[in-house]
Motif scaffolding. Sequence first.
Motif, PDB file in Angstrom:
ATOM      1  N   ALA A 174      34.938  36.962  43.308  1.00  0.00           N
ATOM      2  CA  ALA A 174      35.962  36.441  44.037  1.00  0.00           C
ATOM      3  C   ALA A 174      36.837  35.467  43.161  1.00  0.00           C
ATOM      4  CB  ALA A 174      35.608  35.942  45.333  1.00  0.00           C
ATOM      5  N   GLY A 175      36.057  34.927  42.372  1.00  0.00           N
ATOM      6  CA  GLY A 175      36.483  33.916  41.167  1.00  0.00           C
ATOM      7  C   GLY A 175      37.426  34.475  40.141  1.00  0.00           C
ATOM      8  N   VAL A 176      37.133  35.693  39.814  1.00  0.00           N
ATOM      9  CA  VAL A 176      37.659  36.663  38.812  1.00  0.00           C
ATOM     10  C   VAL A 176      39.021  37.158  39.507  1.00  0.00           C
ATOM     11  CG1 VAL A 176      37.912  38.546  37.567  1.00  0.00           C
ATOM     12  CG2 VAL A 176      35.854  37.207  37.326  1.00  0.00           C
ATOM     13  N   LEU A 177      38.895  37.428  40.799  1.00  0.00           N
ATOM     14  CA  LEU A 177      40.058  38.124  41.159  1.00  0.00           C
ATOM     15  C   LEU A 177      41.125  36.975  42.113  1.00  0.00           C
ATOM     16  CD1 LEU A 177      38.385  40.944  43.413  1.00  0.00           C
ATOM     17  CD2 LEU A 177      39.584  40.994  41.039  1.00  0.00           C
ATOM     18  N   ARG A 178      40.589  35.993  42.370  1.00  0.00           N
ATOM     19  CA  ARG A 178      41.350  34.980  43.005  1.00  0.00           C
ATOM     20  C   ARG A 178      42.756  34.858  42.353  1.00  0.00           C
ATOM     21  NH1 ARG A 178      37.760  31.815  43.936  1.00  0.00           N
ATOM     22  NH2 ARG A 178      37.561  32.036  46.207  1.00  0.00           N
ATOM     23  N   ASP A 179      42.969  34.790  41.029  1.00  0.00           N
ATOM     24  CA  ASP A 179      44.082  34.465  40.532  1.00  0.00           C
ATOM     25  C   ASP A 179      45.332  35.721  40.742  1.00  0.00           C
ATOM     26  OD1 ASP A 179      43.355  32.133  39.411  1.00  0.00           O
ATOM     27  OD2 ASP A 179      42.879  32.763  37.447  1.00  0.00           O
ATOM     28  N   ILE A 180      44.884  36.901  40.949  1.00  0.00           N
ATOM     29  CA  ILE A 180      45.937  37.925  41.056  1.00  0.00           C
ATOM     30  C   ILE A 180      46.038  37.984  42.642  1.00  0.00           C
ATOM     31  CG2 ILE A 180      45.565  39.081  38.928  1.00  0.00           C
ATOM     32  CD1 ILE A 180      43.694  40.962  40.465  1.00  0.00           C
ATOM     33  N   THR A 181      45.667  36.994  43.530  1.00  0.00           N
ATOM     34  CA  THR A 181      45.958  36.895  45.115  1.00  0.00           C
ATOM     35  C   THR A 181      46.898  35.781  45.160  1.00  0.00           C
ATOM     36  OG1 THR A 181      44.320  35.697  45.737  1.00  0.00           O
ATOM     37  CG2 THR A 181      43.958  38.318  45.527  1.00  0.00           C
TER      38      THR A 181
END
Length: 596
Positions: free
Chosen positions: A392-399
């Motif tokens: 979730a931490g890795v993907l948060r920036d592309i949401t």
Amino acid sequence: MAELSSNLIVRGENIQTLYNSYVNQSYVVNRRYQRKLVWAIHEKAAFIDSLRKQLPVPLVLTAERTAGGVTTLEIIDGLQRLNAIFSFIENQYPLDGYYFDLETLAETKLRRDEGKLKQRLPVLDRRECVSIANYVLPMSTYRAPDEEIIEEVFRRINSNGRYLSRQEIRQAGAISNFADLVREVSSFVRGDTSVRELVPLTSMPAISISSDRDGPGVFIEDVFWVRHKILEKDQVRESRDEEIVADILATMILDTVPRYASETLDEYYGIKPGDSKERRRDRIESAVQREGAELIKGRFEHVHGILEDVLKQSRKSFSQLVFRTPRQRVPRYYETIFLALYTLLIRENRSIKDVGAMVKTLDGIGDRVLSITAGGGTWSAENKRDNISAVAGVLRDITVPETSQRDVLFEANEARIHRLLRAALAEHSLFELKQGLHSLDGSGNFDSRGFERIMKAISAIANNGDDTGGYVVIGIADTKSDAIRVRDLYGAPVVQDGEFWITGVEHEFQRHGGSLDGYMSFFTEKVRASGLESELKSQVLRDMRPANYHGKPVLLLTVKSVGHPVPYNDSWYERQGSSTIEVAARDIGRLFKRFH
């Protein structure tokens, strides 16, 4: 013991007689615990060879059920054997390269002449076909006083043997909101959806997982889990996918992340009490009731649909995307990424701003970010939670945050309609399709006759009996000619989806303020003014949902039983196949017998 003996009938019946009963839909399957026809063709052929050689075979056990004045036999043990027999007779596979001679039986000859069966070549010697048809199969029928006893018999037969997996035993006879939720969501992902729990054996091939690419049903290698190398084929046949779904759902709705273990799943199903003061079964049931089963399903379907879109754009399987060197059997990695997306999209109400960026970020993430413990049957809560947080931490920036709360039920409905249409191929009586609300005569006026047909179909579906339901979809033509007429009148392209023609209803918006909201308001007013029974009317309007299907807006109407027969404009209707038939006054009592 004497009572049990008196309720048990043991007899022998030749296969010709059994086939006649099969064609008359005397045999039914309870899909709460028997969802798959798992035998491969070579296994079926080996069983038929035993019949040809007059070798002894195991007994088939059925339970007699009576509902609505109709008696059927629910298959408790012997589903695979009966399917092997009937599918061989109907030329779905050969024995040593030769097909059953349809001239052997009066029923198969008649069905061939009616175009329902087709003789495939080469044909097995008539004498061998007669020998198979005359084989006397050992049958046992139990006259069970209620459904719970049938399910207990099924559980006991299979719990000590090697035939059912642990998950299938959990589901057998499990009566809980959580068990129902797991069944429905698992079926959604696999694509073997059915509307009713009791399905005629004749309908099973069309809605079951199949090992035959060219046969009916869902080809095993097209199932999401197998296609993406998350599970192997045998694991799906053993319902390992349902264990994954159960663990995901539990993690979605419980207050704390649970560990994954066979014992934990047992406790969810009430098979083994937990050590805590409050059993896990009670906690999971309370969570389902608190959140609502429909909302939980909608959230799952939404996240799963997003993940499928990402995989589609990547043009890779899940395993190929997540690992630089693809692996087999990676269910924990799927769970982790699914739950990370759930955290972002549902809990934090965010959306993906760039699917391409999501693909790039997930590429090789199993090697770069994830550190999932392997081996053994237990996955600790700590390791699961840490890996979900890392992804979730890795993907948060592309949401990006949503400005308002999204309607996940609307966004999930496209995938739901796709699964329902597959079920419609086997359960015609529970589905009605209409291209729209306006006439195709060129005037564009409201089609009052067509609307009447929709209302009659709704009342007929509701009259199927207790605990049954069905669907009406507006925006999908019931004939190819109607779809072509829509295209010619409005210049609106139609989309073919297998045997279905998607027209959408957007071409009708101009008469209703140019919007879906105006269209739905118009339909709502018409339903309210109709002769539909008031309780049913309220239910249909309350559960009405719009959806985009193949990029076209459609209306999905869910029809549920109201617990008693309902008339429409003082007349009574029922479904016979895909047709809505008015019930004669002398036969109305038959409708009431369908309800307790």
